[in-house]
Design an enzyme around this catalytic site. Structure first.
Site, PDB file in Angstrom:
ATOM      1  N   ASN A 193       0.840  -1.212   0.000  1.00 58.37           N
ATOM      2  CA  ASN A 193       0.000   0.000   0.000  1.00 58.37           C
ATOM      3  C   ASN A 193       0.872   1.258   0.000  1.00 58.37           C
ATOM      4  O   ASN A 193       0.529   2.252  -0.644  1.00 58.37           O
ATOM      5  CB  ASN A 193      -0.934   0.009   1.211  1.00 58.37           C
ATOM      6  CG  ASN A 193      -2.176  -0.823   0.970  1.00 58.37           C
ATOM      7  OD1 ASN A 193      -3.066  -0.422   0.224  1.00 58.37           O
ATOM      8  ND2 ASN A 193      -2.231  -2.000   1.572  1.00 58.37           N
TER       9      ASN A 193
ATOM     10  N   LYS B 225       5.646   2.924  24.028  1.00 57.76           N
ATOM     11  CA  LYS B 225       6.061   3.599  25.255  1.00 57.76           C
ATOM     12  C   LYS B 225       6.126   5.101  24.958  1.00 57.76           C
ATOM     13  O   LYS B 225       6.521   5.503  23.860  1.00 57.76           O
ATOM     14  CB  LYS B 225       7.457   3.117  25.673  1.00 57.76           C
ATOM     15  CG  LYS B 225       7.423   1.828  26.462  1.00 57.76           C
ATOM     16  CD  LYS B 225       8.676   1.658  27.310  1.00 57.76           C
ATOM     17  CE  LYS B 225       9.936   1.912  26.547  1.00 57.76           C
ATOM     18  NZ  LYS B 225      11.022   1.004  26.704  1.00 57.76           N
TER      19      LYS B 225
ATOM     20  N   MET C  36       0.932  -2.886  12.255  1.00 58.84           N
ATOM     21  CA  MET C  36       0.340  -3.868  13.160  1.00 58.84           C
ATOM     22  C   MET C  36       0.566  -3.543  14.638  1.00 58.84           C
ATOM     23  O   MET C  36       0.692  -4.442  15.463  1.00 58.84           O
ATOM     24  CB  MET C  36       0.875  -5.268  12.825  1.00 58.84           C
ATOM     25  CG  MET C  36       0.475  -5.720  11.438  1.00 58.84           C
ATOM     26  SD  MET C  36      -1.298  -5.467  11.134  1.00 58.84           S
ATOM     27  CE  MET C  36      -1.573  -6.522   9.747  1.00 58.84           C
ATOM     28  N   ARG C  37       0.630  -2.273  14.957  1.00 59.04           N
ATOM     29  CA  ARG C  37       0.736  -1.836  16.361  1.00 59.04           C
ATOM     30  C   ARG C  37      -0.427  -0.894  16.647  1.00 59.04           C
ATOM     31  O   ARG C  37      -1.000  -0.324  15.722  1.00 59.04           O
ATOM     32  CB  ARG C  37       2.041  -1.092  16.606  1.00 59.04           C
ATOM     33  CG  ARG C  37       3.272  -1.908  16.379  1.00 59.04           C
ATOM     34  CD  ARG C  37       3.496  -2.893  17.518  1.00 59.04           C
ATOM     35  NE  ARG C  37       4.622  -3.760  17.236  1.00 59.04           N
ATOM     36  CZ  ARG C  37       5.889  -3.459  17.521  1.00 59.04           C
ATOM     37  NH1 ARG C  37       6.160  -2.312  18.102  1.00 59.04           N
ATOM     38  NH2 ARG C  37       6.856  -4.298  17.226  1.00 59.04           N
TER      39      ARG C  37
ATOM     40  N   HIS D 157      -8.136  -1.111   6.293  1.00 56.28           N
ATOM     41  CA  HIS D 157      -8.386  -2.412   6.928  1.00 56.28           C
ATOM     42  C   HIS D 157      -8.969  -3.375   5.881  1.00 56.28           C
ATOM     43  O   HIS D 157      -9.840  -2.983   5.100  1.00 56.28           O
ATOM     44  CB  HIS D 157      -9.363  -2.231   8.100  1.00 56.28           C
ATOM     45  CG  HIS D 157      -9.558  -3.489   8.872  1.00 56.28           C
ATOM     46  ND1 HIS D 157      -8.600  -3.975   9.741  1.00 56.28           N
ATOM     47  CD2 HIS D 157     -10.569  -4.395   8.877  1.00 56.28           C
ATOM     48  CE1 HIS D 157      -9.025  -5.119  10.253  1.00 56.28           C
ATOM     49  NE2 HIS D 157     -10.214  -5.391   9.742  1.00 56.28           N
TER      50      HIS D 157
HETATM   51  C1  GAR Z   1      -3.154  -4.656   4.141  1.00 49.88           C
HETATM   52  O1  GAR Z   1      -3.967  -5.588   3.497  1.00 49.88           O
HETATM   53  C2  GAR Z   1      -3.918  -3.926   5.229  1.00 49.88           C
HETATM   54  O2  GAR Z   1      -5.276  -3.796   4.976  1.00 49.88           O
HETATM   55  C3  GAR Z   1      -3.685  -4.834   6.401  1.00 49.88           C
HETATM   56  O3  GAR Z   1      -2.355  -5.244   6.285  1.00 49.88           O
HETATM   57  C4  GAR Z   1      -2.028  -5.368   4.899  1.00 49.88           C
HETATM   58  C5  GAR Z   1      -0.684  -4.732   4.678  1.00 49.88           C
HETATM   59  O4  GAR Z   1      -0.226  -4.970   3.393  1.00 49.88           O
HETATM   60  N1  GAR Z   1      -3.924  -4.128   7.616  1.00 49.88           N
HETATM   61  C6  GAR Z   1      -4.451  -4.686   8.693  1.00 49.88           C
HETATM   62  O5  GAR Z   1      -4.778  -5.854   8.747  1.00 49.88           O
HETATM   63  C7  GAR Z   1      -4.607  -3.727   9.858  1.00 49.88           C
HETATM   64  N2  GAR Z   1      -5.441  -4.269  10.840  1.00 49.88           N
HETATM   65  P1  GAR Z   1       0.954  -4.111   2.777  1.00 49.88           P
HETATM   66  O6  GAR Z   1       2.064  -4.064   3.827  1.00 49.88           O
HETATM   67  O7  GAR Z   1       1.381  -4.908   1.568  1.00 49.88           O
HETATM   68  O8  GAR Z   1       0.447  -2.747   2.441  1.00 49.88           O
END
Ligand code: GAR
Length: 186
Positions: free
Chosen positions: A16, A63, A88-89, A107
């Site tokens: 993305n 933190k 993912m944080r 999402h």
């Molecule tokens: C994406 O599909 C995004 O929607 C998801 O992680 C992927 C990252 O892909 N996000 C989540 O699940 C957040 N809760 P990328 O690193 O190739 O962009």
């Protein structure tokens, strides 16, 4: 058009981020990407950031002292919008308050359905007819802020976790830029 400065937060592939970078090079796209924050130094997105000369910072945890360093850099780069792209944080409430500007997230589901992790598996288990992606403002509630846009596709009987991920991410790569345009056109 005077473009705003954006900072992208990632943890993994960064597909993305790459798609947003491509759009940011277009004349009429409202933002330039000035900074990358990664929670994972080995994220593929970091290699891309180095290639295209975008500075990056490592987000170790939420933190206060660590977030303070990131907030300082964000201030130095005059960032107007933070885009979470596979980050993912969970940002602390303090971070959200101190930044005080737009923070948006993408999402891989049609929110409010399937907040959190293991999205594709749960979508398949629940025998959903359609799925897609959602871009929303980040609030203190996980995947719970105001929705900017949602895009969907129909799930086929032959779909599995892998194909759902491919289809969802393809949709994400155009949806995220559309959402940013929408945010700045209001
Ligand atoms: C994406 O599909 C995004 O929607 C998801 O992680 C992927 C990252 O892909 N996000 C989540 O699940 C957040 N809760 P990328 O690193 O190739 O962009």
């Amino acid at each position: 058009m005077v473009k705003k400065n954006a900072c992208i937060f990632i943890s993994g592939e960064g597909s993305n981020f790459k798609a947003l970078y491509k759009y940011s090079k277009e004349k009429n796209f409202p933002v330039n990407i000035k900074l990358l924050v990664t929670s994972n130094i080995r994220a593929k997105g970091v290699i891309f950031a180095k290639k295209v000369g975008i500075p990056y910072l490592v987000y170790k945890n939420n933190k206060l002292s660590d977030e303070f360093k990131i907030l300082n850099k964000i201030k130095q780069h005059k960032i107007s919008i933070i885009c979470l792209a596979g980050f993912m944080r969970i940002l602390s409430s303090n971070f959200i308050n101190v930044f005080g500007k737009k923070i948006i997230n993408i999402h891989p589901s049609l929110l409010p359905k399937f907040k959190g992790l293991n999205t594709y598996q749960r979508i398949l288990q629940n025998k959903e007819k359609k799925t897609g992606c959602t871009v929303h403002f980040v609030s203190k509630k996980l995947d719970g802020g105001k929705i900017i846009l949602k895009k969907f596709f129909y799930i086929k009987g032959s779909d599995n976790k892998k194909t759902l991920k491919i289809k969802t991410q393809k949709l994400e790569h155009t949806s995220y830029s559309q959402a940013i345009i929408q945010v700045f056109n209001k």
